[in-house]
Scaffold this motif. Structure first.
Motif, PDB file in Angstrom:
ATOM      1  N   ILE A 436       0.842  -1.199   0.000  1.00  0.00           N
ATOM      2  CA  ILE A 436       0.000   0.000   0.000  1.00  0.00           C
ATOM      3  C   ILE A 436       0.878   1.250   0.000  1.00  0.00           C
ATOM      4  O   ILE A 436       0.625   2.217  -0.726  1.00  0.00           O
ATOM      5  N   THR A 437       1.918   1.236   0.817  1.00  0.00           N
ATOM      6  CA  THR A 437       2.802   2.400   0.907  1.00  0.00           C
ATOM      7  C   THR A 437       3.465   2.697  -0.429  1.00  0.00           C
ATOM      8  O   THR A 437       3.541   3.860  -0.856  1.00  0.00           O
ATOM      9  N   THR A 438       3.941   1.643  -1.116  1.00  0.00           N
ATOM     10  CA  THR A 438       4.621   1.851  -2.398  1.00  0.00           C
ATOM     11  C   THR A 438       3.654   2.348  -3.468  1.00  0.00           C
ATOM     12  O   THR A 438       3.984   3.244  -4.257  1.00  0.00           O
ATOM     13  N   VAL A 439       2.448   1.768  -3.496  1.00  0.00           N
ATOM     14  CA  VAL A 439       1.437   2.227  -4.450  1.00  0.00           C
ATOM     15  C   VAL A 439       1.100   3.686  -4.190  1.00  0.00           C
ATOM     16  O   VAL A 439       0.979   4.502  -5.117  1.00  0.00           O
ATOM     17  N   ASN A 440       0.945   4.028  -2.917  1.00  0.00           N
ATOM     18  CA  ASN A 440       0.613   5.414  -2.572  1.00  0.00           C
ATOM     19  C   ASN A 440       1.763   6.367  -2.856  1.00  0.00           C
ATOM     20  O   ASN A 440       1.547   7.548  -3.152  1.00  0.00           O
ATOM     21  N   ASP A 441       2.994   5.879  -2.761  1.00  0.00           N
ATOM     22  CA  ASP A 441       4.148   6.700  -3.153  1.00  0.00           C
ATOM     23  C   ASP A 441       4.030   7.098  -4.623  1.00  0.00           C
ATOM     24  O   ASP A 441       4.279   8.256  -4.999  1.00  0.00           O
ATOM     25  N   LEU A 442       3.669   6.121  -5.444  1.00  0.00           N
ATOM     26  CA  LEU A 442       3.522   6.378  -6.876  1.00  0.00           C
ATOM     27  C   LEU A 442       2.428   7.420  -7.119  1.00  0.00           C
ATOM     28  O   LEU A 442       2.606   8.372  -7.887  1.00  0.00           O
ATOM     29  N   VAL A 443       1.288   7.241  -6.438  1.00  0.00           N
ATOM     30  CA  VAL A 443       0.169   8.188  -6.580  1.00  0.00           C
ATOM     31  C   VAL A 443       0.571   9.578  -6.101  1.00  0.00           C
ATOM     32  O   VAL A 443       0.293  10.595  -6.757  1.00  0.00           O
ATOM     33  N   ALA A 444       1.252   9.633  -4.955  1.00  0.00           N
ATOM     34  CA  ALA A 444       1.628  10.921  -4.367  1.00  0.00           C
ATOM     35  C   ALA A 444       2.616  11.678  -5.235  1.00  0.00           C
ATOM     36  O   ALA A 444       2.515  12.903  -5.402  1.00  0.00           O
ATOM     37  N   VAL A 445       3.580  10.955  -5.814  1.00  0.00           N
ATOM     38  CA  VAL A 445       4.573  11.602  -6.682  1.00  0.00           C
ATOM     39  C   VAL A 445       3.912  12.216  -7.908  1.00  0.00           C
ATOM     40  O   VAL A 445       4.181  13.374  -8.279  1.00  0.00           O
ATOM     41  N   VAL A 446       3.032  11.438  -8.544  1.00  0.00           N
ATOM     42  CA  VAL A 446       2.328  11.943  -9.725  1.00  0.00           C
ATOM     43  C   VAL A 446       1.472  13.152  -9.357  1.00  0.00           C
ATOM     44  O   VAL A 446       1.450  14.171 -10.073  1.00  0.00           O
ATOM     45  N   THR A 447       0.759  13.057  -8.231  1.00  0.00           N
ATOM     46  CA  THR A 447      -0.120  14.151  -7.795  1.00  0.00           C
ATOM     47  C   THR A 447       0.689  15.408  -7.495  1.00  0.00           C
ATOM     48  O   THR A 447       0.359  16.509  -7.967  1.00  0.00           O
ATOM     49  N   TYR A 448       1.740  15.248  -6.730  1.00  0.00           N
ATOM     50  CA  TYR A 448       2.513  16.396  -6.271  1.00  0.00           C
ATOM     51  C   TYR A 448       3.222  17.103  -7.433  1.00  0.00           C
ATOM     52  O   TYR A 448       3.030  18.316  -7.671  1.00  0.00           O
ATOM     53  N   TYR A 449       4.020  16.359  -8.177  1.00  0.00           N
ATOM     54  CA  TYR A 449       4.778  16.991  -9.265  1.00  0.00           C
ATOM     55  C   TYR A 449       3.867  17.386 -10.421  1.00  0.00           C
ATOM     56  O   TYR A 449       4.137  18.373 -11.128  1.00  0.00           O
ATOM     57  N   GLY A 450       2.786  16.649 -10.609  1.00  0.00           N
ATOM     58  CA  GLY A 450       1.830  17.025 -11.647  1.00  0.00           C
ATOM     59  C   GLY A 450       1.189  18.371 -11.350  1.00  0.00           C
ATOM     60  O   GLY A 450       1.067  19.234 -12.234  1.00  0.00           O
ATOM     61  N   LEU A 451       0.801  18.569 -10.075  1.00  0.00           N
ATOM     62  CA  LEU A 451       0.207  19.854  -9.674  1.00  0.00           C
ATOM     63  C   LEU A 451       1.237  20.978  -9.744  1.00  0.00           C
ATOM     64  O   LEU A 451       0.915  22.104 -10.149  1.00  0.00           O
ATOM     65  N   ALA A 452       2.463  20.686  -9.325  1.00  0.00           N
ATOM     66  CA  ALA A 452       3.526  21.704  -9.386  1.00  0.00           C
ATOM     67  C   ALA A 452       3.763  22.150 -10.833  1.00  0.00           C
ATOM     68  O   ALA A 452       3.915  23.349 -11.112  1.00  0.00           O
ATOM     69  N   TRP A 453       3.805  21.191 -11.737  1.00  0.00           N
ATOM     70  CA  TRP A 453       4.000  21.506 -13.159  1.00  0.00           C
ATOM     71  C   TRP A 453       2.820  22.280 -13.724  1.00  0.00           C
ATOM     72  O   TRP A 453       2.999  23.275 -14.433  1.00  0.00           O
ATOM     73  N   LEU A 454       1.597  21.844 -13.376  1.00  0.00           N
ATOM     74  CA  LEU A 454       0.407  22.471 -13.938  1.00  0.00           C
ATOM     75  C   LEU A 454       0.136  23.843 -13.332  1.00  0.00           C
ATOM     76  O   LEU A 454      -0.058  24.839 -14.053  1.00  0.00           O
ATOM     77  N   LEU A 455       0.142  23.926 -11.994  1.00  0.00           N
ATOM     78  CA  LEU A 455      -0.254  25.169 -11.322  1.00  0.00           C
ATOM     79  C   LEU A 455       0.879  26.194 -11.274  1.00  0.00           C
ATOM     80  O   LEU A 455       0.718  27.347 -11.689  1.00  0.00           O
ATOM     81  N   LEU A 456       2.031  25.768 -10.741  1.00  0.00           N
ATOM     82  CA  LEU A 456       3.094  26.735 -10.468  1.00  0.00           C
ATOM     83  C   LEU A 456       3.830  27.177 -11.728  1.00  0.00           C
ATOM     84  O   LEU A 456       4.184  28.359 -11.862  1.00  0.00           O
ATOM     85  N   ILE A 457       4.081  26.237 -12.630  1.00  0.00           N
ATOM     86  CA  ILE A 457       4.902  26.574 -13.799  1.00  0.00           C
ATOM     87  C   ILE A 457       4.053  27.031 -14.986  1.00  0.00           C
ATOM     88  O   ILE A 457       4.314  28.097 -15.587  1.00  0.00           O
ATOM     89  N   ASN A 458       3.007  26.278 -15.324  1.00  0.00           N
ATOM     90  CA  ASN A 458       2.242  26.571 -16.543  1.00  0.00           C
ATOM     91  C   ASN A 458       1.143  27.616 -16.341  1.00  0.00           C
ATOM     92  O   ASN A 458       0.901  28.425 -17.228  1.00  0.00           O
ATOM     93  N   LEU A 459       0.461  27.607 -15.176  1.00  0.00           N
ATOM     94  CA  LEU A 459      -0.639  28.532 -14.976  1.00  0.00           C
ATOM     95  C   LEU A 459      -0.214  29.824 -14.287  1.00  0.00           C
ATOM     96  O   LEU A 459      -0.568  30.932 -14.718  1.00  0.00           O
ATOM     97  N   LEU A 460       0.557  29.694 -13.213  1.00  0.00           N
ATOM     98  CA  LEU A 460       0.909  30.873 -12.410  1.00  0.00           C
ATOM     99  C   LEU A 460       2.249  31.474 -12.817  1.00  0.00           C
ATOM    100  O   LEU A 460       2.554  32.635 -12.462  1.00  0.00           O
ATOM    101  N   HIS A 461       3.077  30.720 -13.505  1.00  0.00           N
ATOM    102  CA  HIS A 461       4.380  31.234 -14.021  1.00  0.00           C
ATOM    103  C   HIS A 461       5.177  31.926 -12.916  1.00  0.00           C
ATOM    104  O   HIS A 461       5.617  33.062 -13.084  1.00  0.00           O
ATOM    105  N   ILE A 462       5.379  31.220 -11.794  1.00  0.00           N
ATOM    106  CA  ILE A 462       6.065  31.889 -10.684  1.00  0.00           C
ATOM    107  C   ILE A 462       7.589  31.889 -10.887  1.00  0.00           C
ATOM    108  O   ILE A 462       8.338  32.457 -10.094  1.00  0.00           O
ATOM    109  N   VAL A 463       8.071  31.218 -11.963  1.00  0.00           N
ATOM    110  CA  VAL A 463       9.530  31.233 -12.243  1.00  0.00           C
ATOM    111  C   VAL A 463       9.751  31.767 -13.650  1.00  0.00           C
ATOM    112  O   VAL A 463       8.860  31.790 -14.485  1.00  0.00           O
TER     113      VAL A 463
END
Length: 463
Positions: A436-463
């Motif tokens: 369960i922990t390993t499966v959730n690691d996979l889900v968490a990584v996709v969720t976290y970096y996916g949101l960072a890429w979508l929100l912070l870089i592509n939508l908000l352009h904070i860099v």
């Protein structure tokens, strides 16, 4: 603490008696005042020579009672002559005798079995014929069985005759003329009954029973619900072939919990201190190999988001936070789900209710912890990393949202995966914590970096 002190006091007294130099008759008489469990405790502190001197004094029947309280008792059997070892095993309950023989070398076990009486060997072979997870492997043939239609006086006479070989007499089982299970009665009811009373009035014809090939993990809840000192075990012809005692039930529950705990830890079976390194490796490697493959998949996903890390390096600081929290939530949901799935009567609606509840818990906890994360990490990035205030809280907002989403999804996976295994007829504990922990690691990584890429870089352009 007081009970422990008393136990050590008794053990010291027993050792003193054995080493006192008294005659053999006096030693046996004095030791008969102590419980066999305390004598067993004293055995561990005696030298092999002292024990060998004591065995003939105690006699095979008393030794069998003492040995039933000793773990790894096969070591002590090696100190006894084969003929006496066979006698000791014959006096032991058949299920205990099976446990002892399984711990011995095959040659020694076969040599002792050849010297045992035919009835004891048949009882042992009967129990050995069952799989380890079946009710029959836990039963004992130490029980009283009488025929239906006897008078009270005849029943008492039959009880006395059988009690010479079977001391499990608190419940008396009854079979009909065809040898099928008819019911049971309490010893106290038989003792209090007057001679003219019809025995049928004392017999509970709806007395619960177990089938010999039932799986122990599917029967434990039912056994606990009846709370009887013993339950009869029937074969497919409804003949009573053994009983499960309260001591057997405790052992079964302990074994089942040990196996489930092992599976939750990512092992294929429970380990003990006597196992070799190779045996322990065999139990652990299958899951570790599977988890290694999943771990490589998680690392590969992180590599996909390499551009996110290169563009916004600070996000990597909070990766472990997301992974740890999602793993914790998934393991909690897994534990709750396995406990609920132990109830075999659980309906589909109740399972859906469990899924909904876990999602709600994940959502509420995720929102609360996401908000706390938003505030604390925002201040941390602004004060200690020197980022502008608005940028700091945009990053912490992304972390908080990712945390909330991963906790909701982890609650779902921690609930649905064991349900899926259960539906396939696989023990849900196989959906272990590491999986369960390993499966959730996979889900968490996709969720976290996916949101960072979508929100912070592509939508908000904070860099």
């Amino acid at each position: 603490m007081e009970n422990e002190n008393n136990e050590f006091k008794f053990i010291d007294e027993i050792i003193g008696i054995i080493r006192s130099g008294l005659s053999n008759e006096e030693i046996k008489e004095k030791l008969s005042d102590y419980h066999e469990n305390d004598i067993a405790g004293a055995f561990e502190h005696l030298t092999p020579e002292e024990r060998k001197h004591l065995y003939p004094i105690l006699g095979s029947e008393m030794i069998s009672e003492i040995f039933s309280y000793i773990e790894n008792v096969d070591e002590y059997f090696l100190e006894i002559e084969l003929e006496q070892a066979a006698e000791v095993l014959s006096f032991m309950d058949s299920d205990d005798a099976v446990d002892v023989l399984e711990e011995m070398d095959d040659e020694v076990s076969e040599a002792i079995t050849d010297l045992m009486d035919e009835e004891s060997v048949e009882d042992i072979e009967l129990i050995q014929s069952y799989e380890d997870d079946e009710i029959g492997s836990y039963m004992t043939t130490n029980f009283i069985l009488i025929k239906k239609g006897l008078s009270v006086r005849e029943a008492m006479r039959e009880l006395i005759n059988q009690a010479a070989d079977n001391d499990n007499i608190s419940t008396i089982y009854v079979e009909d003329a065809e040898g099928k299970f008819y019911g049971a009665m309490d010893l106290k009811d038989l003792i209090r009954a007057r001679d003219g009373v019809d025995l049928d009035e004392l017999i509970m014809t709806s007395y619960p029973y177990l089938n010999d090939h039932e799986k122990i993990n599917e029967s434990i809840e039912r056994i606990k619900d009846y709370a009887e000192d013993s339950l009869p075990v029937l074969n497919e012809d409804l003949n009573v072939i053994g009983v499960i005692t309260s001591q057997d039930i405790i052992e079964a529950v302990d074994d089942e919990m040990g196996d489930d705990y092992a599976k939750l830890a990512g092992l294929t079976a429970e380990e003990d201190l006597q196992e070799t390194t190779g045996e322990s490796m065999k139990k652990r490697l299958p899951w570790l190999i599977a988890l290694l493959v999943l771990g490589i998949a998680v690392s590969s996903v992180v590599g996909i988001f390499e551009a996110v890390v290169a563009t916004l390096p600070i996000v990597i600081c909070f990766q472990s936070l997301i992974l740890d929290m999602s793993g914790n939530v998934g393991t909690q949901s897994l534990a709750v789900t396995i406990r609920v799935l132990m109830d075999e009567n659980l309906q589909g609606k109740e399972k859906l209710k469990l899924v909904g509840k876990e999602v709600k818990v994940g959502l509420c906890n995720g929102m609360l912890l996401g908000l706390v994360t938003f505030v604390i990490i925002g201040l941390y990035i602004h004060l200690f990393k020197g980022n502008p205030l608005h940028q700091a809280f945009l990053i912490s907002g992304c972390v908080g949202i990712a945390l909330m989403c991963s906790m909701i999804i982890s609650s779902l996976t921690g609930t649905l995966i064991p349900m899926f295994f259960h539906k396939l007829g696989v023990d849900p504990a196989v959906a272990s914590g590491p999986l369960i922990t390993t499966v959730n690691d996979l889900v968490a990584v996709v969720t976290y970096y996916g949101l960072a890429w979508l929100l912070l870089i592509n939508l908000l352009h904070i860099v």
